[in-house]
Motif scaffolding. Structure first.
Motif, PDB file in Angstrom:
ATOM      1  N   LEU A 185      17.525  26.328  28.028  1.00 22.15           N
ATOM      2  CA  LEU A 185      18.911  26.372  28.495  1.00 22.15           C
ATOM      3  C   LEU A 185      19.681  27.516  27.839  1.00 22.15           C
ATOM      4  O   LEU A 185      20.464  28.200  28.503  1.00 22.15           O
ATOM      5  N   LYS A 186      19.459  27.739  26.543  1.00 23.76           N
ATOM      6  CA  LYS A 186      20.101  28.878  25.869  1.00 23.76           C
ATOM      7  C   LYS A 186      19.680  30.188  26.525  1.00 23.76           C
ATOM      8  O   LYS A 186      20.500  31.086  26.733  1.00 23.76           O
ATOM      9  N   THR A 187      18.396  30.301  26.849  1.00 22.31           N
ATOM     10  CA  THR A 187      17.888  31.517  27.488  1.00 22.31           C
ATOM     11  C   THR A 187      18.509  31.700  28.863  1.00 22.31           C
ATOM     12  O   THR A 187      18.949  32.804  29.225  1.00 22.31           O
ATOM     13  N   ILE A 188      18.582  30.633  29.642  1.00 23.41           N
ATOM     14  CA  ILE A 188      19.155  30.710  30.986  1.00 23.41           C
ATOM     15  C   ILE A 188      20.635  31.078  30.914  1.00 23.41           C
ATOM     16  O   ILE A 188      21.130  31.865  31.717  1.00 23.41           O
ATOM     17  N   GLU A 189      21.350  30.546  29.947  1.00 25.46           N
ATOM     18  CA  GLU A 189      22.756  30.913  29.779  1.00 25.46           C
ATOM     19  C   GLU A 189      22.893  32.394  29.448  1.00 25.46           C
ATOM     20  O   GLU A 189      23.794  33.074  29.955  1.00 25.46           O
ATOM     21  N   ALA A 190      21.989  32.921  28.619  1.00 23.35           N
ATOM     22  CA  ALA A 190      22.009  34.360  28.307  1.00 23.35           C
ATOM     23  C   ALA A 190      21.728  35.176  29.569  1.00 23.35           C
ATOM     24  O   ALA A 190      22.376  36.202  29.809  1.00 23.35           O
ATOM     25  N   SER A 228      10.687  19.503  35.304  1.00 26.79           N
ATOM     26  CA  SER A 228      11.565  19.090  34.211  1.00 26.79           C
ATOM     27  C   SER A 228      12.378  17.871  34.627  1.00 26.79           C
ATOM     28  O   SER A 228      12.532  17.582  35.810  1.00 26.79           O
ATOM     29  N   GLY A 229      12.940  17.196  33.640  1.00 28.95           N
ATOM     30  CA  GLY A 229      13.713  15.986  33.894  1.00 28.95           C
ATOM     31  C   GLY A 229      15.051  16.253  34.568  1.00 28.95           C
ATOM     32  O   GLY A 229      15.575  17.369  34.539  1.00 28.95           O
ATOM     33  N   PRO A 230      15.630  15.208  35.174  1.00 28.79           N
ATOM     34  CA  PRO A 230      16.874  15.354  35.923  1.00 28.79           C
ATOM     35  C   PRO A 230      18.069  15.803  35.070  1.00 28.79           C
ATOM     36  O   PRO A 230      18.931  16.530  35.549  1.00 28.79           O
ATOM     37  N   LYS A 231      18.139  15.384  33.834  1.00 32.98           N
ATOM     38  CA  LYS A 231      19.244  15.775  32.946  1.00 32.98           C
ATOM     39  C   LYS A 231      19.226  17.296  32.736  1.00 32.98           C
ATOM     40  O   LYS A 231      20.258  17.957  32.815  1.00 32.98           O
ATOM     41  N   TYR A 232      18.064  17.843  32.492  1.00 36.13           N
ATOM     42  CA  TYR A 232      17.890  19.287  32.308  1.00 36.13           C
ATOM     43  C   TYR A 232      18.246  20.032  33.594  1.00 36.13           C
ATOM     44  O   TYR A 232      18.994  21.010  33.572  1.00 36.13           O
ATOM     45  N   LEU A 233      17.743  19.568  34.723  1.00 36.55           N
ATOM     46  CA  LEU A 233      18.008  20.231  36.009  1.00 36.55           C
ATOM     47  C   LEU A 233      19.499  20.213  36.334  1.00 36.55           C
ATOM     48  O   LEU A 233      20.038  21.202  36.844  1.00 36.55           O
ATOM     49  N   LYS A 234      20.169  19.120  36.016  1.00 33.49           N
ATOM     50  CA  LYS A 234      21.609  19.028  36.257  1.00 33.49           C
ATOM     51  C   LYS A 234      22.346  20.092  35.448  1.00 33.49           C
ATOM     52  O   LYS A 234      23.272  20.739  35.948  1.00 33.49           O
ATOM     53  N   LYS A 235      21.945  20.281  34.197  1.00 34.06           N
ATOM     54  CA  LYS A 235      22.591  21.292  33.352  1.00 34.06           C
ATOM     55  C   LYS A 235      22.376  22.695  33.905  1.00 34.06           C
ATOM     56  O   LYS A 235      23.284  23.518  33.889  1.00 34.06           O
ATOM     57  N   ILE A 236      21.189  22.979  34.388  1.00 29.04           N
ATOM     58  CA  ILE A 236      20.920  24.298  34.964  1.00 29.04           C
ATOM     59  C   ILE A 236      21.822  24.543  36.171  1.00 29.04           C
ATOM     60  O   ILE A 236      22.372  25.629  36.328  1.00 29.04           O
TER      61      ILE A 236
END
Length: 127
Positions: A23-28, A43-51
């Motif tokens: 997530l840090k990498t994707i934000e960068a 990946s899990g739903p919580k992670y996908l939601k954040k992306i």
């Protein structure tokens, strides 16, 4: 209108620590202000939601293998950009420090083509 460059990558997080790094990498990558295509492999739903909440991200999911996801990320990025910039989502330092410099350098070239960065011996240890 296509962007001059689109980012292509894949992800598949299996642990909370891994998800945090990716997530840090994707934000960068999002801060590059380019379209970023991510094909996730489970990946899990919580992670996908954040992306999905991060700007400039096109998130696709696929149950296919890594090679198929790599190809799909590049295929989709080619629809959005004249050139494709590929990198791994677990390389935060590269995304934050080196990617912006490489993109600036690539944009300065009169003749465009394939740009392959070299890696130092120290950085190869993180691969």
């Amino acid at each position: 209108m296509k962007a001059d460059i689109a980012v292509a990558t894949v992800s598949w997080t299996r642990t909370a620590k891994e998800a945090e790094l990716v997530l840090k990498t994707i934000e960068a990558l999002s801060r590059l202000e380019l379209p970023v295509v991510i094909v996730d492999g489970g990946s899990g739903p919580k992670y996908l939601k954040k992306i999905k909440e991060i700007k400039n991200i096109v998130l696709l999911t696929s149950g296919k293998g890594l090679t198929a996801r790599l190809i799909e990320s590049q295929r989709q990025a080619a629809k959005l950009g004249e050139a494709i910039f590929y990198l791994h989502t677990d390389k935060f330092d590269f995304a934050q420090e080196t990617a912006p410099k490489m993109i600036k350098f690539y944009r300065s070239l009169k003749k465009k083509g394939v740009l392959v960065p070299s890696r130092s011996a120290a950085s190869m240890k993180t691969y």
